[in-house]
Enzyme design. Structure first.
Site, PDB file in Angstrom:
ATOM      1  N   LYS A   8     -19.479 -57.019 -50.846  1.00 15.84           N
ATOM      2  CA  LYS A   8     -18.671 -56.489 -49.831  1.00 15.84           C
ATOM      3  C   LYS A   8     -17.251 -55.879 -50.144  1.00 15.84           C
ATOM      4  O   LYS A   8     -17.153 -54.988 -49.731  1.00 15.84           O
ATOM      5  CB  LYS A   8     -18.301 -57.399 -48.580  1.00 15.84           C
ATOM      6  CG  LYS A   8     -19.526 -57.852 -47.850  1.00 15.84           C
ATOM      7  CD  LYS A   8     -19.232 -58.769 -46.600  1.00 15.84           C
ATOM      8  CE  LYS A   8     -20.476 -59.136 -45.845  1.00 15.84           C
ATOM      9  NZ  LYS A   8     -20.208 -59.917 -44.803  1.00 15.84           N
ATOM     10  N   LYS A  34     -30.684 -56.119 -48.253  1.00 17.57           N
ATOM     11  CA  LYS A  34     -30.921 -56.929 -47.206  1.00 17.57           C
ATOM     12  C   LYS A  34     -30.583 -56.346 -45.764  1.00 17.57           C
ATOM     13  O   LYS A  34     -29.676 -55.585 -45.827  1.00 17.57           O
ATOM     14  CB  LYS A  34     -29.461 -58.159 -47.386  1.00 17.57           C
ATOM     15  CG  LYS A  34     -29.852 -59.185 -46.289  1.00 17.57           C
ATOM     16  CD  LYS A  34     -28.645 -60.224 -46.789  1.00 17.57           C
ATOM     17  CE  LYS A  34     -27.352 -59.436 -46.206  1.00 17.57           C
ATOM     18  NZ  LYS A  34     -26.149 -60.572 -45.912  1.00 17.57           N
ATOM     19  N   LYS A  72     -26.056 -55.627 -40.426  1.00 17.81           N
ATOM     20  CA  LYS A  72     -25.596 -55.150 -39.019  1.00 17.81           C
ATOM     21  C   LYS A  72     -24.798 -53.781 -39.623  1.00 17.81           C
ATOM     22  O   LYS A  72     -24.482 -52.793 -38.798  1.00 17.81           O
ATOM     23  CB  LYS A  72     -24.685 -56.163 -38.493  1.00 17.81           C
ATOM     24  CG  LYS A  72     -25.216 -57.183 -37.754  1.00 17.81           C
ATOM     25  CD  LYS A  72     -24.138 -58.231 -37.172  1.00 17.81           C
ATOM     26  CE  LYS A  72     -24.918 -59.294 -36.630  1.00 17.81           C
ATOM     27  NZ  LYS A  72     -23.713 -60.185 -36.091  1.00 17.81           N
TER      28      LYS A  72
HETATM   29  P1  TYM Z   1     -23.875 -63.823 -40.726  1.00 15.53           P
HETATM   30  O1  TYM Z   1     -23.350 -63.662 -39.382  1.00 15.53           O
HETATM   31  O2  TYM Z   1     -24.033 -62.845 -41.581  1.00 15.53           O
HETATM   32  O3  TYM Z   1     -25.582 -64.228 -40.415  1.00 15.53           O
HETATM   33  C1  TYM Z   1     -25.784 -65.248 -39.575  1.00 15.53           C
HETATM   34  C2  TYM Z   1     -27.097 -65.942 -40.012  1.00 15.53           C
HETATM   35  O4  TYM Z   1     -28.006 -64.927 -40.180  1.00 15.53           O
HETATM   36  C3  TYM Z   1     -28.695 -65.135 -41.758  1.00 15.53           C
HETATM   37  N1  TYM Z   1     -29.179 -63.745 -41.926  1.00 15.53           N
HETATM   38  C4  TYM Z   1     -30.093 -63.114 -42.343  1.00 15.53           C
HETATM   39  N2  TYM Z   1     -31.298 -64.143 -42.523  1.00 15.53           N
HETATM   40  C5  TYM Z   1     -32.539 -63.427 -42.977  1.00 15.53           C
HETATM   41  N3  TYM Z   1     -32.468 -61.989 -43.255  1.00 15.53           N
HETATM   42  C6  TYM Z   1     -31.244 -61.336 -43.019  1.00 15.53           C
HETATM   43  N4  TYM Z   1     -31.423 -59.980 -43.310  1.00 15.53           N
HETATM   44  C7  TYM Z   1     -30.186 -62.008 -42.647  1.00 15.53           C
HETATM   45  N5  TYM Z   1     -28.844 -61.448 -42.460  1.00 15.53           N
HETATM   46  C8  TYM Z   1     -28.212 -62.610 -41.987  1.00 15.53           C
HETATM   47  C9  TYM Z   1     -27.564 -65.588 -42.297  1.00 15.53           C
HETATM   48  O5  TYM Z   1     -27.893 -66.208 -43.600  1.00 15.53           O
HETATM   49  C10 TYM Z   1     -26.986 -66.704 -41.313  1.00 15.53           C
HETATM   50  O6  TYM Z   1     -27.568 -67.846 -41.495  1.00 15.53           O
HETATM   51  N6  TYM Z   1     -21.142 -66.991 -43.134  1.00 15.53           N
HETATM   52  C11 TYM Z   1     -21.858 -66.881 -42.035  1.00 15.53           C
HETATM   53  C12 TYM Z   1     -21.591 -67.419 -40.788  1.00 15.53           C
HETATM   54  C13 TYM Z   1     -21.108 -68.927 -40.844  1.00 15.53           C
HETATM   55  C14 TYM Z   1     -21.788 -70.019 -41.036  1.00 15.53           C
HETATM   56  C15 TYM Z   1     -20.748 -70.921 -40.786  1.00 15.53           C
HETATM   57  C16 TYM Z   1     -23.150 -70.356 -41.194  1.00 15.53           C
HETATM   58  C17 TYM Z   1     -19.632 -68.899 -40.813  1.00 15.53           C
HETATM   59  N7  TYM Z   1     -19.871 -70.564 -40.831  1.00 15.53           N
HETATM   60  C18 TYM Z   1     -21.130 -72.404 -41.029  1.00 15.53           C
HETATM   61  C19 TYM Z   1     -23.401 -71.522 -41.362  1.00 15.53           C
HETATM   62  C20 TYM Z   1     -22.393 -72.752 -41.254  1.00 15.53           C
HETATM   63  C21 TYM Z   1     -22.192 -65.570 -42.038  1.00 15.53           C
HETATM   64  O7  TYM Z   1     -21.582 -64.558 -42.217  1.00 15.53           O
HETATM   65  O8  TYM Z   1     -23.587 -65.211 -41.299  1.00 15.53           O
END
Ligand code: TYM
Length: 340
Positions: free
Chosen positions: A115, A205, A208
């Site tokens: 990023k 991957k 968004k």
């Molecule tokens: P975020 O918002 O990027 O994504 C949310 C969840 O979706 C999963 N994910 C994917 N899984 C499969 N293929 C993909 N292309 C894909 N893109 C996203 C992510 O693995 C995630 O599970 N840091 C985290 C949010 C967060 C969090 C937490 C998660 C903040 N605090 C505490 C668990 C526990 C994030 O940015 O996810």
């Protein structure tokens, strides 16, 4: 809700609408825990501002996130749903953990490396310290299991390291005995669709923020948009699905279909071996359209009922506040802060 049971916690950033990677890699995998464990799911708006957000859109997307959880089957009667910024202990514990983390370990985070490249010389500091905030989210609730996509595995390892470091540093509890300060959490990563790839470049991957139109299928896409994106999915120069080692683009479509249908990957592959790629694209599009349609319409219905959503968010806030303050106070006492 199941107090006294193992704690399951996860979250999605309220930027844009959720996409099928978020759904198949994370949200869908939360559902089996609802009846068995003590579940907390929330919208991580503090995480979203690591990159600049339009305030109106952030507000709207925060409601959308909670509506999405409910529409995907996360029953608010069986889980605590809340918004991260409404629970100050997340930011408070993040500071404590920042002081226990090192620049070296944060520099190794691959998501930060990826990023930060997009920001030239002005890399936001929040992008760097972001995994510490995520560790705070998890450790605040004594979390045992964290169901996430594969991209979060390294962040979970950091949360585990920080928990162990703090446990070692502050073994004496406020009652005069010795007990671990934090539960050491385990990541739970699905076997299928743990990493959904871009439909335009299967080496990336699904994300968004991908500017390439058609790369990402959102849960608020229309039937037509979903069909178009799958039909134009980039595969490879071949034409028939091979029995062994299909290319990443083909594997991605097979994984997506298998996950939507809850079918083993090999079973889905067997259906297409020797067939033209076109069949796989058309069928996967049809499956996605069928599965996304009811979710999309439920999200829109819920977004039209702000009173209900606000009630759920307020209830979640109260539950999360009282739980998180207890843990934060114990942390503050062990560290040597007075008056907690
Ligand atoms: P975020 O918002 O990027 O994504 C949310 C969840 O979706 C999963 N994910 C994917 N899984 C499969 N293929 C993909 N292309 C894909 N893109 C996203 C992510 O693995 C995630 O599970 N840091 C985290 C949010 C967060 C969090 C937490 C998660 C903040 N605090 C505490 C668990 C526990 C994030 O940015 O996810």
């Amino acid at each position: 809700m199941n107090p006294g049971k193992k704690v399951v916690l996860s979250a999605v950033q309220p930027t844009n609408s959720a996409h099928i990677g978020n759904y198949l890699g994370a949200i869908k995998n939360w559902i089996p825990y609802l009846d068995l464990y003590d579940c907390l799911f929330f919208a991580v708006d503090l995480h979203s501002i690591t990159v600049s957000q339009d305030p109106e859109e952030l507000r709207e997307n925060t409601f959308r996130s909670i509506a999405t959880y409910i529409a995907c089957g996360i029953d608010p009667a069986r889980a605590t749903l809340f918004v991260q910024s409404q629970v100050p202990a997340h930011a408070e514990l993040a500071w404590v953990l920042t002081c226990a983390s090192s620049m070296g370990e944060l520099s190794r985070m691959t998501q930060y490396k990826d990023k930060s490249q997009r920001h030239g010389a002005h890399i936001p500091t929040g992008l760097f310290t972001y995994p510490v905030l995520m560790a705070a989210d998890i450790l605040l609730y004594g979390t045992h299991l964290v169901p996430v996509g594969e991209d979060q595995k390294q962040h979970l390892e950091l949360a585990r390291d920080l928990a162990e470091r703090m446990n070692h540093r502050y073994p004496k509890d406020s009652l005069g005995g010795e007990s671990p300060l934090f539960q050491v959490p385990e990541p739970m990563i699905g076997k299928v669709a743990a990493r959904v790839m871009s439909l335009q470049d299967p080496s990336l991957k699904m994300s968004k923020s991908d500017p390439s139109p058609g790369a990402c299928v959102f849960l608020n896409d229309s039937d037509k948009e979903i069909e178009k994106k799958f039909k134009r999915a980039v595969t490879d120069s071949g034409s028939e699905v091979p029995a062994e080692n299909p290319s990443p683009g083909i594997q991605n479509l097979l994984q997506i279909q298998a996950s939507f249908l809850d079918e083993p990957y090999d079973q889905v592959l067997a259906r297409y071996v020797g067939k033209q790629y076109g069949y796989l694209k058309v069928d996967t599009a049809a499956v996605a359209v069928e599965k996304i349609r009811p979710i999309r319409s439920e999200i829109e219905k819920l977004l039209g009922d702000r009173k209900y959503l606000t009630k759920i968010i307020n209830e979640g806030r109260l539950a999360a506040l009282s739980r998180s303050e207890k843990v934060r106070n114990e942390v503050y006492k062990r560290i040597g802060f007075i008056g907690h």
